[in-house]
Write a protein that holds these residues in place. Sequence first.
Motif, PDB file in Angstrom:
ATOM      1  N   THR A  74     -91.352  60.149  31.508  1.00 13.41           N
ATOM      2  CA  THR A  74     -91.179  58.768  31.039  1.00 13.41           C
ATOM      3  C   THR A  74     -91.546  58.639  29.571  1.00 13.41           C
ATOM      4  N   SER A  75     -92.636  59.274  29.181  1.00 16.78           N
ATOM      5  CA  SER A  75     -93.054  59.230  27.774  1.00 16.78           C
ATOM      6  C   SER A  75     -92.009  59.882  26.874  1.00 16.78           C
ATOM      7  N   GLY A  76     -91.435  60.996  27.332  1.00 20.08           N
ATOM      8  CA  GLY A  76     -90.400  61.669  26.550  1.00 20.08           C
ATOM      9  C   GLY A  76     -89.175  60.800  26.354  1.00 20.08           C
ATOM     10  N   VAL A  77     -88.766  60.083  27.399  1.00 22.32           N
ATOM     11  CA  VAL A  77     -87.618  59.186  27.311  1.00 22.32           C
ATOM     12  C   VAL A  77     -87.902  58.072  26.309  1.00 22.32           C
ATOM     13  N   ILE A  78     -89.088  57.488  26.393  1.00 22.42           N
ATOM     14  CA  ILE A  78     -89.438  56.385  25.490  1.00 22.42           C
ATOM     15  C   ILE A  78     -89.465  56.864  24.037  1.00 22.42           C
ATOM     16  N   LYS A  79     -90.065  58.036  23.803  1.00 20.50           N
ATOM     17  CA  LYS A  79     -90.237  58.537  22.440  1.00 20.50           C
ATOM     18  C   LYS A  79     -88.922  58.985  21.808  1.00 20.50           C
ATOM     19  N   TYR A  80     -88.055  59.605  22.588  1.00 15.89           N
ATOM     20  CA  TYR A  80     -86.856  60.220  22.009  1.00 15.89           C
ATOM     21  C   TYR A  80     -85.580  59.415  22.214  1.00 15.89           C
ATOM     22  N   LEU A  81     -85.514  58.617  23.259  1.00 21.40           N
ATOM     23  CA  LEU A  81     -84.325  57.785  23.487  1.00 21.40           C
ATOM     24  C   LEU A  81     -84.601  56.317  23.173  1.00 21.40           C
ATOM     25  N   HIS A  82     -85.863  56.007  22.879  1.00 21.92           N
ATOM     26  CA  HIS A  82     -86.261  54.674  22.419  1.00 21.92           C
ATOM     27  C   HIS A  82     -85.885  53.578  23.407  1.00 21.92           C
ATOM     28  N   THR A  83     -86.061  53.876  24.678  1.00 21.88           N
ATOM     29  CA  THR A  83     -85.838  52.885  25.726  1.00 21.88           C
ATOM     30  C   THR A  83     -86.820  53.141  26.859  1.00 21.88           C
ATOM     31  N   THR A  84     -87.296  52.078  27.474  1.00 17.93           N
ATOM     32  CA  THR A  84     -88.217  52.212  28.599  1.00 17.93           C
ATOM     33  C   THR A  84     -87.412  52.325  29.885  1.00 17.93           C
ATOM     34  N   PRO A  85     -87.556  53.424  30.615  1.00 19.49           N
ATOM     35  CA  PRO A  85     -86.711  53.617  31.793  1.00 19.49           C
ATOM     36  C   PRO A  85     -87.099  52.709  32.959  1.00 19.49           C
ATOM     37  N   VAL A  86     -86.105  52.376  33.773  1.00 18.93           N
ATOM     38  CA  VAL A  86     -86.330  51.706  35.055  1.00 18.93           C
ATOM     39  C   VAL A  86     -86.665  52.787  36.081  1.00 18.93           C
ATOM     40  N   ILE A  87     -87.747  52.601  36.831  1.00 22.88           N
ATOM     41  CA  ILE A  87     -88.165  53.571  37.845  1.00 22.88           C
ATOM     42  C   ILE A  87     -87.870  52.986  39.219  1.00 22.88           C
ATOM     43  N   VAL A  88     -87.067  53.686  40.008  1.00 24.76           N
ATOM     44  CA  VAL A  88     -86.718  53.210  41.346  1.00 24.76           C
ATOM     45  C   VAL A  88     -87.871  53.515  42.306  1.00 24.76           C
ATOM     46  N   THR A  89     -88.293  52.488  43.047  1.00 22.31           N
ATOM     47  CA  THR A  89     -89.327  52.628  44.068  1.00 22.31           C
ATOM     48  C   THR A  89     -88.839  51.934  45.340  1.00 22.31           C
ATOM     49  N   PRO A  90     -89.531  52.128  46.462  1.00 23.12           N
ATOM     50  CA  PRO A  90     -89.137  51.410  47.680  1.00 23.12           C
ATOM     51  C   PRO A  90     -89.194  49.895  47.531  1.00 23.12           C
ATOM     52  N   GLU A  91     -89.935  49.402  46.513  1.00 22.72           N
ATOM     53  CA  GLU A  91     -90.046  47.965  46.297  1.00 22.72           C
ATOM     54  C   GLU A  91     -88.971  47.430  45.350  1.00 22.72           C
ATOM     55  N   SER A  92     -88.155  48.305  44.774  1.00 18.28           N
ATOM     56  CA  SER A  92     -87.134  47.868  43.823  1.00 18.28           C
ATOM     57  C   SER A  92     -86.044  47.058  44.532  1.00 18.28           C
ATOM     58  N   GLU A 101     -91.050  52.374  59.737  1.00 15.36           N
ATOM     59  CA  GLU A 101     -92.436  51.996  60.016  1.00 15.36           C
ATOM     60  C   GLU A 101     -93.270  51.920  58.745  1.00 15.36           C
ATOM     61  N   ASN A 102     -92.950  52.729  57.743  1.00 11.52           N
ATOM     62  CA  ASN A 102     -93.705  52.718  56.493  1.00 11.52           C
ATOM     63  C   ASN A 102     -92.729  52.829  55.322  1.00 11.52           C
ATOM     64  N   PRO A 103     -92.099  51.708  54.940  1.00 10.24           N
ATOM     65  CA  PRO A 103     -91.091  51.756  53.879  1.00 10.24           C
ATOM     66  C   PRO A 103     -91.597  52.360  52.567  1.00 10.24           C
ATOM     67  N   SER A 104     -92.874  52.180  52.269  1.00  9.77           N
ATOM     68  CA  SER A 104     -93.413  52.686  50.997  1.00  9.77           C
ATOM     69  C   SER A 104     -93.403  54.205  50.927  1.00  9.77           C
ATOM     70  N   ARG A 105     -93.259  54.877  52.059  1.00 13.55           N
ATOM     71  CA  ARG A 105     -93.224  56.337  52.095  1.00 13.55           C
ATOM     72  C   ARG A 105     -91.804  56.886  52.032  1.00 13.55           C
ATOM     73  N   THR A 106     -90.821  56.012  51.906  1.00  8.98           N
ATOM     74  CA  THR A 106     -89.432  56.443  51.844  1.00  8.98           C
ATOM     75  C   THR A 106     -89.115  56.971  50.450  1.00  8.98           C
ATOM     76  N   GLY A 107     -88.548  58.165  50.387  1.00 17.51           N
ATOM     77  CA  GLY A 107     -88.238  58.768  49.100  1.00 17.51           C
ATOM     78  C   GLY A 107     -87.226  57.959  48.312  1.00 17.51           C
ATOM     79  N   PRO A 108     -87.468  57.737  47.026  1.00 20.85           N
ATOM     80  CA  PRO A 108     -86.507  56.980  46.207  1.00 20.85           C
ATOM     81  C   PRO A 108     -85.111  57.585  46.215  1.00 20.85           C
ATOM     82  N   ASP A 109     -85.022  58.916  46.293  1.00 21.64           N
ATOM     83  CA  ASP A 109     -83.705  59.553  46.316  1.00 21.64           C
ATOM     84  C   ASP A 109     -82.910  59.153  47.549  1.00 21.64           C
ATOM     85  N   ARG A 110     -83.600  58.994  48.671  1.00 20.92           N
ATOM     86  CA  ARG A 110     -82.926  58.595  49.900  1.00 20.92           C
ATOM     87  C   ARG A 110     -82.429  57.152  49.812  1.00 20.92           C
ATOM     88  N   ILE A 111     -83.212  56.294  49.186  1.00 19.33           N
ATOM     89  CA  ILE A 111     -82.792  54.904  49.002  1.00 19.33           C
ATOM     90  C   ILE A 111     -81.564  54.842  48.087  1.00 19.33           C
TER      91      ILE A 111
END
Length: 256
Positions: A74-92, A101-111
Motif C-alpha cells: 500500500t505504501s509503495g502504491v501511494i508513493k509511486y502511483l500517487h493514489t490511495t488504494p481501495v482495499i476490499v474487505t468482507p465489510e466492503s 457463519e463468520n463473514p469476516s473470515r471470508t477471503g476477499p478474493d472469494r468475494i
Amino acid sequence: MLLTIDVGNTNITMGAFDGEFLPGMFRMTTKRQRTSDEYGMTICGILEHRGIDPKQIDAVIIASVVPDIMHSLTSGVIKYLHTTPVIVTPESDTGIRVNTENPSRTGPDRIVNAVAGYEIAKGPAIVIDFGTATTYDLIGPDGTLEACIIAPGIETAGRSLWGGAAMLPAIQIEKPDTILARDTIAGMQGGLVFGAIGQTEYIVRKMKEESGYADAYVIATGGLGKIIAKETECIDLYEPRLTLNGLRLIYERIAQ
C-alpha cells in the motif's frame, strides 16, 4: 486508468483497465520481504514495459489474502502511483452478501470472484478458483455467497507429493496422453490432473444437488484451471481474468 491488484499466496496478479478494456495484465511473485520502494518501482517498471505510463493510473483497488505484505504494498502504491488504494474487505460494499457463519473470515478474493461470477451468470453460480488452494464458491440466485469448499491446489498437492516422497521428482503439471501411465512422471501427472478433474466433477455435482441449484452456471479461473476446464463438461466457462474483472466491478460500484 484503474489498476486492479489481486494478492495471492503465490503470485500478485495485476490488471490495468481503461474502462472495461484490459490492455495490460501481469504477475509478480508474492514476497513478504519487499520494501515499499521495491513494490512501487517494480509496479512502475512493469507498467512502462507494457507501454502504460504509470501517470495514467489514477485509481487502484486491491484484494489480498496475504496481510503481511499489505503495509509495504500500500505504501509503495501511494508513493509511486500517487493514489490511495481501495482495499476490499468482507465489510466492503461489493453488492454480494456473505451468508456464512463468520463473514469476516471470508477471503476477499472469494468475494471478488463471486461478484464477477454473478455478473456473468445473472443467477446461481459456482465459481472455482484453481490457485494455491482450489476454492468452490456457491452464489445464490439473489447474489448471496452461500457456501464454499476449500481443497489443496493442484500445484500445492504436487509439491506435497514430491516433497514428501524421496523417490518422486518435481514435475511439470500437465495432462498425460493416457491415464494408464507407464512411467513415474506420467503417473504423477495423471494422478494430479485426472484426480483434480474427478474432484471437480464430484464436488460440482454435490453442490448442485444439495443447494437445489441444478442450473447453476459453473465458472473456473486460476492458472491451472484451463487444463481442467478443457477436460470436463461440468465447467461452463473458463475466465482467467475473473478476479481482476471483479475488482473493476467493485471499484465502479464504490466510485458511483
